[in-house]
Design a protein around this motif. Sequence first.
Motif, short mmCIF file in Angstrom:
data_model
loop_
_atom_site.label_atom_id
_atom_site.label_comp_id
_atom_site.label_asym_id
_atom_site.label_seq_id
_atom_site.Cartn_x
_atom_site.Cartn_y
_atom_site.Cartn_z
N ILE A 1 18.43 8.66 -9.29
CA ILE A 1 17.18 8.31 -9.95
C ILE A 1 16.05 9.22 -9.46
CG2 ILE A 1 15.45 6.50 -10.25
CD1 ILE A 1 17.97 5.96 -11.77
N GLU A 2 16.05 9.48 -8.16
CA GLU A 2 14.99 10.32 -7.58
C GLU A 2 15.01 11.73 -8.15
OE1 GLU A 2 16.93 8.34 -5.93
OE2 GLU A 2 15.56 6.87 -5.06
N SER A 3 16.22 12.27 -8.34
CA SER A 3 16.31 13.63 -8.87
C SER A 3 15.92 13.68 -10.35
CB SER A 3 17.73 14.18 -8.69
OG SER A 3 18.66 13.42 -9.44
N LEU A 4 16.12 12.58 -11.05
CA LEU A 4 15.77 12.56 -12.47
C LEU A 4 14.28 12.34 -12.67
CD1 LEU A 4 17.60 10.94 -15.41
CD2 LEU A 4 15.23 10.34 -15.04
N LEU A 5 13.73 11.35 -11.99
CA LEU A 5 12.35 10.95 -12.26
C LEU A 5 11.34 11.80 -11.49
CD1 LEU A 5 12.54 7.08 -12.63
CD2 LEU A 5 12.27 8.80 -14.40
N SER B 1 9.57 -0.29 1.15
CA SER B 1 8.67 0.31 0.16
C SER B 1 9.25 1.55 -0.49
CB SER B 1 7.33 0.66 0.82
OG SER B 1 6.70 -0.50 1.31
N LYS B 2 10.47 1.95 -0.01
CA LYS B 2 11.16 3.14 -0.53
C LYS B 2 10.37 4.43 -0.28
CE LYS B 2 13.63 0.55 -4.10
NZ LYS B 2 14.89 0.51 -3.36
N ALA B 3 9.68 4.45 0.86
CA ALA B 3 8.98 5.67 1.25
C ALA B 3 9.99 6.77 1.55
CB ALA B 3 8.11 5.40 2.47
N SER B 4 9.53 8.03 1.49
CA SER B 4 10.42 9.16 1.77
C SER B 4 10.72 9.26 3.26
CB SER B 4 9.78 10.47 1.31
OG SER B 4 9.52 10.43 -0.07
N THR B 5 9.69 9.10 4.07
CA THR B 5 9.87 9.25 5.51
C THR B 5 8.68 8.63 6.24
OG1 THR B 5 10.16 10.84 7.32
CG2 THR B 5 8.75 11.52 5.51
N LEU B 6 8.89 8.28 7.50
CA LEU B 6 7.83 7.79 8.36
C LEU B 6 7.62 8.81 9.48
CD1 LEU B 6 5.85 5.67 9.48
CD2 LEU B 6 7.81 4.57 10.61
N VAL B 7 6.39 9.31 9.58
CA VAL B 7 6.03 10.27 10.62
C VAL B 7 5.17 9.55 11.66
CG1 VAL B 7 4.93 12.47 11.15
CG2 VAL B 7 6.11 12.15 8.94
N ILE B 8 5.66 9.47 12.90
CA ILE B 8 4.95 8.75 13.96
C ILE B 8 4.39 9.75 14.97
CG2 ILE B 8 5.18 7.06 15.81
CD1 ILE B 8 7.41 5.74 14.24
N THR C 1 8.00 -1.56 -8.64
CA THR C 1 6.88 -2.36 -9.14
C THR C 1 5.53 -1.84 -8.68
OG1 THR C 1 7.15 -3.83 -7.24
CG2 THR C 1 8.31 -4.42 -9.27
N HIS C 2 5.45 -1.16 -7.52
CA HIS C 2 4.14 -0.77 -7.01
C HIS C 2 3.85 0.71 -7.21
CE1 HIS C 2 7.24 -0.54 -3.85
NE2 HIS C 2 6.61 0.55 -3.45
N ASP C 3 4.61 1.38 -8.04
CA ASP C 3 4.36 2.79 -8.32
C ASP C 3 4.02 2.94 -9.80
OD1 ASP C 3 4.44 5.52 -8.83
OD2 ASP C 3 5.92 5.87 -7.26
N PHE D 1 0.81 -1.22 0.00
CA PHE D 1 0.00 0.00 0.00
C PHE D 1 0.84 1.27 0.00
CE2 PHE D 1 -2.85 -3.15 2.08
CZ PHE D 1 -3.82 -3.17 1.09
N VAL D 2 2.15 1.16 0.21
CA VAL D 2 3.02 2.33 0.27
C VAL D 2 3.83 2.42 -1.01
CG1 VAL D 2 4.93 3.44 1.49
CG2 VAL D 2 3.16 2.23 2.78
N ARG D 3 3.90 3.63 -1.59
CA ARG D 3 4.63 3.84 -2.83
C ARG D 3 5.97 4.53 -2.58
NH1 ARG D 3 -0.73 6.53 -5.27
NH2 ARG D 3 -0.70 7.22 -3.10
N LYS D 4 6.79 4.53 -3.60
CA LYS D 4 8.06 5.22 -3.51
C LYS D 4 7.81 6.72 -3.35
CE LYS D 4 12.48 5.81 -5.87
NZ LYS D 4 13.31 5.44 -7.02
N ASN D 5 8.70 7.38 -2.57
CA ASN D 5 8.63 8.83 -2.33
C ASN D 5 7.33 9.24 -1.63
OD1 ASN D 5 11.11 9.10 -3.57
ND2 ASN D 5 10.24 9.63 -5.57
N GLU D 6 6.85 8.40 -0.74
CA GLU D 6 5.61 8.69 -0.03
C GLU D 6 5.90 9.03 1.43
OE1 GLU D 6 1.32 6.50 0.91
OE2 GLU D 6 2.51 5.96 -0.83
N VAL D 7 5.24 10.07 1.93
CA VAL D 7 5.28 10.38 3.36
C VAL D 7 4.21 9.52 4.04
CG1 VAL D 7 4.83 12.13 5.11
CG2 VAL D 7 6.16 12.72 3.07
N VAL D 8 4.64 8.71 5.00
CA VAL D 8 3.73 7.81 5.69
C VAL D 8 3.46 8.34 7.10
CG1 VAL D 8 3.36 5.47 6.53
CG2 VAL D 8 4.57 5.84 4.37
N LEU D 9 2.20 8.61 7.39
CA LEU D 9 1.77 9.04 8.73
C LEU D 9 1.22 7.83 9.47
CD1 LEU D 9 -0.19 12.24 7.64
CD2 LEU D 9 2.22 12.10 8.28
#
Length: 567
Positions: A256-260, A75-82, A212-214, A44-52
């Motif tokens: 890759i992140e800066s390019l895509l 999942s290559k998320a950007s960050t996890l916010v707890i 694969t999931h993005d 359920f989590v995509r790349k470059n995603e902020v997860v709360l």
Amino acid sequence: MSLTVKDFIELDIMESARVRTGQGILSERYVQWISAIEMPVENFVRKNEVVLSTAIGCGQDLDSLKQFVQDIIDSKASTLVIALGRHIFDIPQEVIELAKKKDFIIIEIPWEVRFANIVEEVMAILNGVNREERQKSEKVQQELLNLILQEKELPFILSSIQKHTGYPILLTDEAGAIQGKSGNFIELRERRGRSYFFPDEMSGNPEEPLVTHDPMFQKFQEFEIAGQSVLRLPILKVSGNPQGYLFVLIPPDASIESLLTEFRVNVLDHAATTIALWLARKNAVEDTKMRLRSDFVQELAKGEFHSLDQANSRAQLLGYNLKVPYICIVGLPENLKTLFEKWKKEYHSYEHWFKSMIRYIEEEIIYAGQSLAREVMMTYQGEHLIIYLESTGDEVSENPADFLDLVDRRLRNLLPGVVISWGSGDYQHDLNGFKESYHHAQTALKIGRSKKGIGQRMMYEDTRVDRVLLSLSQNSEMKQIIMSTIDPLVQYDEKRNMDLIGTFSTYNQYQGNVSKTSRALNLHRQSLLYRLRKIETLTGLSLIDPDNLFLLDLSIKTWKIGLSKDL
């Protein structure tokens, strides 16, 4: 402009947030999505995603919490916010150490900060960025489509793509042959006089998407060559199969992140569509041109033109020159199906492979003509290659051996093990000469295959004796005499597998010398004498009678050249 985690943490609503890990990489992580999620993570989590998250269900269980964080990292998320204060009051040191080890950002916020407010503010920014990026990409799309409408050449289109992406671009066909490039590209190889870029020499899995999931990245694959990253994007046909690939070279100082970014992804997607249109137009033009050229050569060979002016007019439109002398060469590929069995795992079907191989063979023939500075006209019809080669020198009926040597040498590099039989005609004057030279080449090919076997060459001027024999084989009275003479030997050879015909041919070659014949056939002298007596018994002819020898020799040679297939 892309949103980074540093931008995210500087929002007013995040004023009370505390960065626990990854402080040094805040500017390197990008934010494209935001969501609130609890266990399980699954896909359920995509790349470059902020997860709360509130860590509900795992806040009091260290192992479960560590697994939850690990899944977010994977999942290559950007960050996890707890959010602290209800289900978890402090982030365990073991989790902090895990995030540090994985170079991952963890942020904690007080329970009072509402997730809905964070999501609303971030989405407002992302929507604004996306809208701006989308508008920019739509302008690029229109610009690229205008290039197609203006019939711009490929280098111009690729340069435009590089201008908008900021990175070197390379386009290959499905086999890796380079169609065009902008900027400097690495690891280019020469083969058959063309530059190639080989995906199979790259590290990475071409079947596995970048993420694969993005959905934004589903079409991209990442490779590494000589320490540099390369992205590959397929150029699809209407059927959905790749007809080529677009490669993007990522400099060592980029990621890759800066390019895509969404803008570049959209630009590359538009580029793929534009190039597909360009290739479709190019292929349609090339296919039409090749078909017209092929039809023209076939009409020449069949003698279907009524006047030289008519033929010259068509030739000029197709880029051919009929004012130079030509000889016809006919080639027959003998073992393409056998070669396909060796390589079939790499191709969709024999028809697909066969079409590609014939195209490559035609390219090599044209290249050989260009290398020798000779005009070449050719087609492939009815399993035969029909070639008209410009004849040069003092004698227009020269041996085309230099041309065929070059063709065979280049084809051995392209198709190791390929076997092609060749027959060459002679130069004939006037328009009807094209038809006559073609028929002579066909005759030479047929005689060469019958007399020498497959994979050999035969010139028409070297077939005079064979043509006499061939003419004899077509006379009904001669055919009856020949068959009555040789049929007993043919039938006996088929039943006993003794090769009496071959035995006589060798015996006659050595002018009746039994010792030389037995050595040549690796037979005992008595065995040879037995075979010779059997030949006399079956045919009723004496091998010491010159007239009988002549009749038997003539019958065997004539049978081999024209009648063996009638039995």
